[in-house]
Design a protein around this motif. Structure first.
Motif, PDB file in Angstrom:
ATOM      1  N   ILE A 115       0.830  -1.198   0.000  1.00 36.45           N
ATOM      2  CA  ILE A 115       0.000   0.000   0.000  1.00 36.45           C
ATOM      3  C   ILE A 115       0.871   1.256   0.000  1.00 36.45           C
ATOM      4  N   ASP A 116       0.271   2.338  -0.435  1.00 33.95           N
ATOM      5  CA  ASP A 116       0.881   3.652  -0.290  1.00 33.95           C
ATOM      6  C   ASP A 116       0.730   4.071   1.172  1.00 33.95           C
ATOM      7  N   LEU A 117       1.848   4.374   1.839  1.00 35.15           N
ATOM      8  CA  LEU A 117       1.796   4.656   3.273  1.00 35.15           C
ATOM      9  C   LEU A 117       1.138   5.991   3.594  1.00 35.15           C
ATOM     10  N   PHE A 118       0.971   6.872   2.626  1.00 32.30           N
ATOM     11  CA  PHE A 118       0.343   8.165   2.889  1.00 32.30           C
ATOM     12  C   PHE A 118      -1.171   8.103   2.700  1.00 32.30           C
ATOM     13  N   SER A 119      -1.607   7.447   1.638  1.00 31.16           N
ATOM     14  CA  SER A 119      -3.050   7.423   1.340  1.00 31.16           C
ATOM     15  C   SER A 119      -3.727   6.131   1.760  1.00 31.16           C
ATOM     16  N   GLY A 120      -2.970   5.069   1.963  1.00 35.81           N
ATOM     17  CA  GLY A 120      -3.560   3.772   2.258  1.00 35.81           C
ATOM     18  C   GLY A 120      -4.021   3.038   1.021  1.00 35.81           C
ATOM     19  N   ARG A 121      -3.782   3.595  -0.132  1.00 35.61           N
ATOM     20  CA  ARG A 121      -4.218   3.029  -1.399  1.00 35.61           C
ATOM     21  C   ARG A 121      -3.406   1.770  -1.733  1.00 35.61           C
ATOM     22  N   VAL A 122      -4.081   0.719  -2.179  1.00 31.40           N
ATOM     23  CA  VAL A 122      -3.400  -0.495  -2.607  1.00 31.40           C
ATOM     24  C   VAL A 122      -2.673  -0.219  -3.914  1.00 31.40           C
ATOM     25  N   GLU A 123      -1.363  -0.553  -3.939  1.00 30.12           N
ATOM     26  CA  GLU A 123      -0.558  -0.258  -5.121  1.00 30.12           C
ATOM     27  C   GLU A 123       0.115  -1.500  -5.705  1.00 30.12           C
ATOM     28  N   GLY A 124      -0.476  -2.638  -5.460  1.00 31.49           N
ATOM     29  CA  GLY A 124       0.082  -3.853  -6.032  1.00 31.49           C
ATOM     30  C   GLY A 124       0.255  -4.922  -4.974  1.00 31.49           C
ATOM     31  N   ALA A 125       0.994  -5.965  -5.331  1.00 30.41           N
ATOM     32  CA  ALA A 125       1.192  -7.088  -4.416  1.00 30.41           C
ATOM     33  C   ALA A 125       2.496  -7.786  -4.767  1.00 30.41           C
ATOM     34  N   GLU A 126       2.975  -8.572  -3.816  1.00 32.47           N
ATOM     35  CA  GLU A 126       4.131  -9.430  -4.052  1.00 32.47           C
ATOM     36  C   GLU A 126       3.648 -10.869  -4.135  1.00 32.47           C
ATOM     37  N   ALA A 127       4.077 -11.571  -5.181  1.00 31.11           N
ATOM     38  CA  ALA A 127       3.712 -12.975  -5.350  1.00 31.11           C
ATOM     39  C   ALA A 127       4.712 -13.842  -4.606  1.00 31.11           C
ATOM     40  N   LEU A 128       4.197 -14.727  -3.766  1.00 34.24           N
ATOM     41  CA  LEU A 128       5.053 -15.591  -2.938  1.00 34.24           C
ATOM     42  C   LEU A 128       4.703 -17.049  -3.213  1.00 34.24           C
ATOM     43  N   LEU A 129       5.712 -17.851  -3.512  1.00 40.36           N
ATOM     44  CA  LEU A 129       5.494 -19.232  -3.915  1.00 40.36           C
ATOM     45  C   LEU A 129       5.178 -20.111  -2.709  1.00 40.36           C
ATOM     46  N   ARG A 130       4.201 -20.987  -2.885  1.00 38.16           N
ATOM     47  CA  ARG A 130       3.830 -21.960  -1.869  1.00 38.16           C
ATOM     48  C   ARG A 130       3.742 -23.341  -2.497  1.00 38.16           C
ATOM     49  N   TRP A 131       4.132 -24.353  -1.719  1.00 37.93           N
ATOM     50  CA  TRP A 131       4.084 -25.746  -2.175  1.00 37.93           C
ATOM     51  C   TRP A 131       3.079 -26.489  -1.307  1.00 37.93           C
ATOM     52  N   ARG A 132       2.049 -27.012  -1.943  1.00 37.16           N
ATOM     53  CA  ARG A 132       1.014 -27.772  -1.241  1.00 37.16           C
ATOM     54  C   ARG A 132       1.215 -29.253  -1.552  1.00 37.16           C
ATOM     55  N   ASP A 133       1.946 -29.929  -0.671  1.00 36.41           N
ATOM     56  CA  ASP A 133       2.196 -31.350  -0.836  1.00 36.41           C
ATOM     57  C   ASP A 133       0.907 -32.124  -0.536  1.00 36.41           C
ATOM     58  N   PRO A 134       0.563 -33.114  -1.371  1.00 37.79           N
ATOM     59  CA  PRO A 134      -0.699 -33.843  -1.160  1.00 37.79           C
ATOM     60  C   PRO A 134      -0.773 -34.582   0.166  1.00 37.79           C
ATOM     61  N   GLU A 135       0.366 -34.933   0.765  1.00 43.10           N
ATOM     62  CA  GLU A 135       0.369 -35.651   2.035  1.00 43.10           C
ATOM     63  C   GLU A 135       0.712 -34.750   3.213  1.00 43.10           C
ATOM     64  N   GLN A 136       1.726 -33.878   3.052  1.00 39.17           N
ATOM     65  CA  GLN A 136       2.185 -33.050   4.160  1.00 39.17           C
ATOM     66  C   GLN A 136       1.480 -31.695   4.243  1.00 39.17           C
ATOM     67  N   GLY A 137       0.728 -31.338   3.227  1.00 36.26           N
ATOM     68  CA  GLY A 137       0.119 -30.013   3.209  1.00 36.26           C
ATOM     69  C   GLY A 137       1.140 -28.969   2.766  1.00 36.26           C
ATOM     70  N   LEU A 138       0.988 -27.751   3.288  1.00 35.48           N
ATOM     71  CA  LEU A 138       1.901 -26.682   2.891  1.00 35.48           C
ATOM     72  C   LEU A 138       3.304 -26.927   3.442  1.00 35.48           C
ATOM     73  N   VAL A 139       4.292 -26.861   2.555  1.00 35.00           N
ATOM     74  CA  VAL A 139       5.696 -27.006   2.932  1.00 35.00           C
ATOM     75  C   VAL A 139       6.291 -25.605   3.026  1.00 35.00           C
ATOM     76  N   SER A 140       7.018 -25.338   4.104  1.00 28.87           N
ATOM     77  CA  SER A 140       7.583 -24.010   4.315  1.00 28.87           C
ATOM     78  C   SER A 140       8.562 -23.647   3.198  1.00 28.87           C
ATOM     79  N   PRO A 141       8.464 -22.428   2.652  1.00 30.53           N
ATOM     80  CA  PRO A 141       9.459 -21.985   1.660  1.00 30.53           C
ATOM     81  C   PRO A 141      10.877 -22.026   2.214  1.00 30.53           C
ATOM     82  N   ALA A 142      11.029 -21.855   3.533  1.00 29.80           N
ATOM     83  CA  ALA A 142      12.361 -21.920   4.138  1.00 29.80           C
ATOM     84  C   ALA A 142      12.978 -23.306   3.981  1.00 29.80           C
ATOM     85  N   ASP A 143      12.143 -24.331   3.751  1.00 24.41           N
ATOM     86  CA  ASP A 143      12.643 -25.694   3.562  1.00 24.41           C
ATOM     87  C   ASP A 143      12.975 -25.991   2.104  1.00 24.41           C
ATOM     88  N   PHE A 144      12.124 -25.529   1.180  1.00 22.54           N
ATOM     89  CA  PHE A 144      12.336 -25.968  -0.197  1.00 22.54           C
ATOM     90  C   PHE A 144      13.020 -24.946  -1.099  1.00 22.54           C
TER      91      PHE A 144
END
Length: 480
Positions: free
Chosen positions: A242-271
């Motif tokens: 967000i813009d810290l002065f107006s509070g307006r949303v100015e985009g996003a950061e895409a963050l990768l996640r791994w959803r293992d079928p057995e373990q569920g979400l695997v931490s990015p710090a691991d993979f």
């Protein structure tokens, strides 16, 4: 009748000639046999050399090394077995060429040999890996030699006028503590060497059984990671900016996640670190580009774009792949303008390969892709590079934000980064904003953008869309 004309004399003379001819032929035959024997001995010596010694360095090869290690083990004396890998050798080999890479190996060998005793053995296992058997009854002596090898690697190498800087990572195993066979000792020293790599390189580690368990877990995780790439088990989550002065949303950061079928979400710090070590970060980066562009195309079709989407790019993607072409291809596939993407690279990458990284960033800027330096303030950036970098944004690392505004040093550093960035024409984004006090300080300090748990946590696409719809100052739909 003359004696010289008598038949007996002529017969004798003929026999003598035949005998002399026979003797001459016999001598020539013996000479040929000797020459052939000499050639055979030379050939055998060459075969022996090639079978037991490395062509480039002249050191014993793996086969001869194992024979000598087994002989040393049979003596029953305490031994230190080392495996050393040259950090940064591939970069030298790729950038300067194999002949200079071989020269580096030869100069490295000279330094190693100068540090060893007559009872020690060094070998080249292959590539940029070396192994040693140190016949030292005291562990302290082995450690002293290990430190000597590390220091020897740190001195610049002169490769025909080009200075090359590399380091070494060493794994240490002791006989009989860590094995009773050549195979087990080499394997355990190799495992310890990988632990030294993971510990930051330019260091050593002594083998511990836990290392084997960790290595087995890593091998299992690597196999699962390869399967996940094939079976599309990855997804992107989105953290708003967000813009810290107006509070307006100015985009996003895409963050990768791994959803293992057995373990569920695997931490990015691991993979993520594993993906970087194994080179899987390159196909994983291709997956991120595809997922990001697919999501942008979806939002664009529904006229609900939140703003530019930032993606993180690892060093290997810049160094070992045609990242610009990969990004261009993804944009073409989904018919997207380049202005919808922002590329974030780490400050450490800029310092390790400044010219190459700058060239890539410049190409991205020319396309219309925004560029940012992530984790700024942690990589010891040179101001000389900073003023000429083809970047649009600086992102202040969260380590400087977490203790604001109560930490005087953090206040001074953060304010300095903001002022310096603005003076150089950059927009400034603060990561890791978690409290209202941090938000207020950064806004008053002139920071342009912010992201963090106070603003919004990373969310799957559907949750992010709901969050976006609830914001009073969401950015107006982008119709690009």
């Amino acid at each position: 009748m003359s004696l010289f004309a008598s038949p007996l004399f002529l017969f004798s003379l003929a026999c003598t000639g035949v005998f002399c001819l026979f003797v001459a032929q016999l001598i020539r035959s013996n000479q040929v046999i000797h020459q052939r024997n000499d050639a055979l001995r030379l050939s055998q010596a060459q075969l022996e050399q090639s079978a037991h010694y490395d062509v480039v360095t002249g050191l014993p090869n793996r086969l001869l090394f194992q024979q000598r290690l087994e002989t040393a083990i049979s003596s029953g004396e305490r031994l230190g077995v080392l495996v050393l890998d040259i950090d940064g050798f591939k970069l030298v080999n790729d950038s300067l060429g194999h002949p200079l890479g071989d020269l580096l190996l030869q100069q490295t060998t000279q330094r190693f040999v100068s540090l060893l005793t007559a009872q020690d053995t060094a070998c080249r296992l292959g590539g940029d890996e070396f192994a040693f058997v140190l016949s030292c009854p005291q562990d302290e002596q082995v450690m002293a030699q290990v430190q000597g090898l590390l220091l020897a690697m740190q001195q610049p190498f002169d490769l025909k006028g080009t200075a090359a800087l590399v380091t070494g990572s060493i794994g240490v195993a002791f006989y009989p503590d860590h094995g009773h066979t050549s195979d087990s000792l080499l394997r355990h020293a190799d495992t310890a060497m990988y632990a030294a790599k993971e510990g930051g390189r330019n260091t050593y580690r002594t083998y511990h059984p836990d290392m084997t368990l960790q290595l087995q877990q890593r091998i299992f995780l690597e196999g699962a990671l390869r399967r996940a790439l094939q079976q599309n088990e990855f997804e992107l989550w989105y953290q708003p900016k967000i813009d810290l002065f107006s509070g307006r949303v100015e985009g996003a950061e895409a963050l990768l996640r791994w959803r293992d079928p057995e373990q569920g979400l695997v931490s990015p710090a691991d993979f993520i670190p594993l993906a970087e070590r194994t080179g899987l970060i390159i196909p994983l980066g291709e997956k991120v580009l595809d997922l990001a562009c697919a999501q942008l195309a979806c939002w664009r079709a529904r006229e609900c774009l939140p703003g530019p989407l930032a993606i993180n790019v690892a060093a290997l993607q810049i160094e070992r792949s045609d990242f610009v072409e990969s990004l261009s291809r993804a944009l073409r596939r989904y018919d997207l303008p380049a202005t919808l993407l922002e590329v974030e690279i780490t400050e450490s990458l800029l310092m390790e390969s400044p010219q190459h990284a700058c060239a890539i960033l410049s190409q991205l800027q020319q396309m219309g892709v925004a560029t940012a330096v992530d984790d700024f303030g942690t990589g010891y950036s040179s101001l000389a590079y900073l003023k000429v970098l083809p970047i649009d944004h600086l992102k202040i690392d969260r380590t400087f934000i977490k203790d604001l505004p109560g930490d005087d040093d953090g206040v001074a550093i953060t304010q300095s980064i903001i002022d310096l960035g603005h003076a150089l024409g950059f927009r400034i984004t603060a990561e890791g904003i978690e409290t209202h006090a941090q938000h207020a300080f950064l806004r008053n300090a002139g920071c342009d953008q912010g992201q963090g748990y106070l603003i919004g946590r990373p969310m799957p696409a559907d949750s992010f869309e709901r969050w976006l719809a609830e914001q009073p100052y969401s950015q107006q739909p982008m119709l690009l």
